[in-house]
Design an enzyme around this catalytic site. Structure first.
Site, PDB file in Angstrom:
ATOM      1  N   CYS A 128       0.229   7.387  13.546  1.00  0.00           N
ATOM      2  CA  CYS A 128       0.209   8.208  14.744  1.00  0.00           C
ATOM      3  C   CYS A 128      -0.152   7.306  15.912  1.00  0.00           C
ATOM      4  O   CYS A 128      -1.302   6.896  16.044  1.00  0.00           O
ATOM      5  CB  CYS A 128      -0.804   9.324  14.601  1.00  0.00           C
ATOM      6  SG  CYS A 128      -0.563  10.635  15.785  1.00  0.00           S
ATOM      7  N   ASN A 167       0.805  -1.220   0.000  1.00  0.00           N
ATOM      8  CA  ASN A 167       0.000   0.000   0.000  1.00  0.00           C
ATOM      9  C   ASN A 167       0.840   1.272   0.000  1.00  0.00           C
ATOM     10  O   ASN A 167       0.430   2.285  -0.531  1.00  0.00           O
ATOM     11  CB  ASN A 167      -0.973   0.003   1.187  1.00  0.00           C
ATOM     12  CG  ASN A 167      -0.356  -0.491   2.467  1.00  0.00           C
ATOM     13  OD1 ASN A 167       0.226  -1.578   2.502  1.00  0.00           O
ATOM     14  ND2 ASN A 167      -0.456   0.284   3.525  1.00  0.00           N
TER      15      ASN A 167
END
Ligand SMILES: *Cc1c(COP(=O)(O)O)cnc(C)c1O
Length: 391
Positions: free
Chosen positions: A325, A151
């Protein structure tokens, strides 16, 4: 404001033709595909048409396609399912360091349950080494799960050779094909796959629908228990509208794959060459491996990827960093770390992923705004200024 979307590996818009195909199933054709009356029969027929359309995209038989809630569920189902049904007392699984979190975190969950997992390293372009794969096989190995296209980088693993190795060793092979389906040809028989995951929203269908291909005769345990839907193997009332959309999107992908691939790779190459040319010291991640036609990932030394992403968003250009994150801190992408990028380069990387709606004007726009934003951020970077002065 003109907004340009170059983040199609994150998600794609629903194709108008797909939406049109879905709409009746929210209203007039609202039946439950398990009901015996006419309402139910119409929904059932629509689900079965979609199963044929998805099967055709993958070279599979319709009865080998099970609809799920998306790529994540398909990956979990494949991996947990094979491991749970294996008779081995301490089963072993082989995967790679560059898998999607849906595979990586599933494997980590298995490790906590006593399953041993080998994570294969990759070269600087993100490809596994077939000799490493052969060497990792053990008598207890029950599953190899290696993604088709990555990806973040777009790099395509040598799935056909991986298939031969799995077959020779008599080990089940699963691939996460979420990023390759609709972009490059897939044939479950040519690749000798036993299981394959796909997701609707990466190929112009809605979010929340996907499929797991399971080769006939494969022994794997189900993940969910409930009614008799999908032969009881994946129970739950079918998401009829979503499935219809996924089927239509698969049909469109099959017919437009070759065209999309040549058009998008030309635009991608133009974007890539333009950025390399206009941005000193930039370079490509994974550029020497075979790649999906729509993806490029570049390093812009001297800038923070997050800062660049936000600056570009303010100018109307959407793209992505591979960073995750976690607990407030931005961690460099595990994929970029695995290909050997030092952390500062991983943090200076950006992914642009094109789609069927990307135009020449979009690429021209990106070629105007990205080099300018990089230059602006570099002006503010004392370390980059110092390094550049030494060139
Ligand atoms: C997006 C993605 C997934 C997850 O699919 P969802 O349908 O969003 O759950 C899994 N694998 C890869 C490679 C992906 O890009």
């Amino acid at each position: 404001m003109n907004r340009v979307y170059l983040d199609c590996n994150a998600t794609t818009p629903v194709e108008p033709e797909v939406l049109d195909a879905m709409l009746p199933y929210f209203s007039a054709e609202f039946g439950n595909a398990s009901s015996i009356h006419t309402f139910g029969q119409k929904a059932r027929a629509a689900v079965e048409t979609a199963r044929e359309q998805v099967a055709a995209l993958l070279g599979a038989r319709p009865q080998e396609i099970f609809f799920t809630s998306g790529g994540t569920e398909s990956d979990n189902h494949a991996i947990f399912g094979i491991v749970s049904s294996s008779g081995a007392s301490r089963p072993h699984v082989i995967t790679s360091f560059v898998e999607h979190e849906a595979v990586l975190n599933t494997c980590q969950a298995l490790e906590k349950r006593g399953v041993s997992v080998t994570y294969l390293p990759v070269d600087q372009d993100g490809l596994i080494d077939l000799e490493h794969l052969r060497g990792a096989l053990r008598p207890e190995t029950v599953l190899i799960t290696i993604m088709h296209a990555n990806n973040e980088l777009g790099t395509v693993q040598p799935l056909e050779q991986i298939g031969s190795i799995a077959k020779e060793a008599d080990v089940y092979l699963h691939t996460d094909a979420v990023q390759s389906a609709g972009k490059i040809p897939i044939d479950v028989n040519q690749f000798q796959l036993d299981l394959l995951s796909v997701s609707g929203h990466k190929l112009y269908a809605p979010k929340g629908v996907g499929a797991l291909y399971i080769r006939g005769g494969t022994r794997l345990k189900q993940l969910l228990y409930g009614g008799h839907h999908q032969r009881g193997f994946r129970p739950g009332t079918e998401n009829v509208a979503g499935i219809v959309g996924f089927g239509k999107a698969a049909e469109i992908a099959r017919r437009s794959l070759a065209n999309d691939a040549s058009r998008l790779s030309a635009l991608r190459d133009q974007l890539e060459h333009g950025l390399l040319h206009r941005t000193p010291h930039s370079h490509i991640n994974g550029g020497r491996a075979p790649r999906t036609p729509n993806t490029t990932n570049l390093v812009f030394p001297g800038v923070e990827g997050e800062a660049l992403l936000i600056a570009l968003d303010l100018k109307g250009l959407a793209c992505s960093t591979g960073a995750a994150c976690s607990s407030g801190a931005v961690e460099p992408s595990h994929v970029l770390t695995a290909i050997g990028l030092p952390p500062e380069e991983a943090r200076a990387s950006l992914r642009f992923s094109l789609g069927r709606h990307t135009t020449q004007a979009d690429i021209d726009f990106a070629l105007r705004v990205v080099p300018a934003a990089v230059a602006q951020l570099r002006e503010l970077s004392p370390t980059y200024q110092k390094a550049a002065a030494h060139d």
